[in-house]
Write a protein that holds these residues in place. Structure first.
Motif, mmCIF file in Angstrom:
data_model
loop_
_atom_site.group_PDB
_atom_site.id
_atom_site.type_symbol
_atom_site.label_atom_id
_atom_site.label_comp_id
_atom_site.label_asym_id
_atom_site.label_seq_id
_atom_site.Cartn_x
_atom_site.Cartn_y
_atom_site.Cartn_z
ATOM 1 N N ASP A 114 10.030 -14.042 -29.700
ATOM 2 C CA ASP A 114 10.971 -13.042 -29.184
ATOM 3 C C ASP A 114 12.415 -13.240 -29.638
ATOM 4 O O ASP A 114 13.265 -12.367 -29.452
ATOM 5 C CB ASP A 114 10.922 -12.979 -27.660
ATOM 6 N N SER A 126 17.573 -11.616 -31.465
ATOM 7 C CA SER A 126 16.362 -11.202 -30.777
ATOM 8 C C SER A 126 15.386 -10.531 -31.745
ATOM 9 O O SER A 126 15.716 -10.220 -32.891
ATOM 10 C CB SER A 126 16.691 -10.240 -29.639
ATOM 11 N N ARG A 127 14.193 -10.297 -31.246
ATOM 12 C CA ARG A 127 13.128 -9.682 -32.048
ATOM 13 C C ARG A 127 13.556 -8.330 -32.608
ATOM 14 O O ARG A 127 13.083 -7.908 -33.663
ATOM 15 C CB ARG A 127 11.873 -9.537 -31.181
ATOM 16 N N SER A 128 14.462 -7.650 -31.918
ATOM 17 C CA SER A 128 14.924 -6.331 -32.365
ATOM 18 C C SER A 128 15.602 -6.391 -33.725
ATOM 19 O O SER A 128 15.769 -5.355 -34.388
ATOM 20 C CB SER A 128 15.886 -5.734 -31.335
ATOM 21 N N GLN A 167 24.157 -0.433 -34.922
ATOM 22 C CA GLN A 167 22.930 -0.288 -34.145
ATOM 23 C C GLN A 167 22.580 -1.516 -33.317
ATOM 24 O O GLN A 167 21.653 -1.481 -32.512
ATOM 25 C CB GLN A 167 21.743 0.052 -35.056
ATOM 26 N N PHE A 168 23.341 -2.599 -33.500
ATOM 27 C CA PHE A 168 23.055 -3.813 -32.761
ATOM 28 C C PHE A 168 24.197 -4.160 -31.802
ATOM 29 O O PHE A 168 25.366 -3.983 -32.115
ATOM 30 C CB PHE A 168 22.817 -4.984 -33.715
ATOM 31 N N ASP A 179 21.249 -7.855 -28.669
ATOM 32 C CA ASP A 179 20.415 -8.127 -29.846
ATOM 33 C C ASP A 179 20.732 -9.494 -30.437
ATOM 34 O O ASP A 179 19.879 -10.098 -31.086
ATOM 35 C CB ASP A 179 20.659 -7.048 -30.916
#
Length: 201
Positions: A80, A136-138, A160-161, A111
């Motif tokens: 994760d 993070s995984r994102s 976007q993060f 993120d």
């Protein structure tokens, strides 16, 4: 020696596993330091450590990041988050890594959480983000799309993060060794720390 110092800090942190990304020509003669008496925890308490050989490591940091991340995902498809650390940052601490992990775990909406240095005494408003950083995984997909000598730092400014910065309490902890002159300074710092530890009353 520098790489082993960084791994020591990681080994005593809350990480579950560590991927050490190396060039195929790396003799790995620095790795035995993992087993010496400098470690305060027993080997059974360390996270699993795997050496990942990256044939394209010399072509840029992105190749090493991709190799390491792929190896970790292969071992744990449900991974994760990942902490990115540079081997040439010998003075990072276990506390820094634990703080990054704890901060992200308490704020799952983020993120990433990166280390920062204060430039000009203006706090986060004028901070430079850098590793160590937890992502993070994102962010795994974009990490795997990095190219050339771009590292994770390139991603911190993407809209976007959502991320956060933790100011390093001591700028020495984020000192990285890029030149022979840096190596001289790092060696002096290491010798100084050793003297203090061995001669403290």
């Amino acid at each position: 020696m520098l790489g082993s110092m960084a791994i020591r800090a990681l080994s005593l942190s809350p990480l579950d596993s560590i991927a050490v990304v190396v060039h195929p020509d790396d003799p790995l003669d620095w790795l035995p330091a993992l087993g010496n008496s400098a470690f305060s925890a027993s080997p059974s308490a360390w996270p699993s450590i795997q050496v990942v050989t990256c044939t394209e490591a010399s072509q840029g940091m992105s190749f090493s990041i991709r190799c390491g991340l792929k190896a970790l995902i292969d071992d744990n498809p449900k991974l994760d988050a990942v902490v990115v650390v540079l081997a040439d940052q010998p003075f990072i601490t276990t506390g820094m890594i634990a703080e990054l992990i704890g901060y992200l775990s308490e704020r799952p909406e983020l993120d990433y959480v990166a280390t920062a240095t204060d430039v000009g005494g203006e706090g986060e408003q004028n901070a430079i983000l850098m590793p160590p950083a937890i992502l993070s995984r994102s962010m795994f997909e974009v990490l795997l799309q990095l190219e050339g000598d771009a590292g994770a730092r390139k991603l911190f400014g993407l809209p976007q993060f959502r991320g956060a910065a933790l100011l390093a309490a001591d700028r020495t902890t984020v000192f990285d060794v890029d030149t022979p002159a840096d190596m001289v300074l790092a060696t002096k710092q290491i010798l100084g720390q050793t003297y203090i530890r061995e001669h403290r009353f």
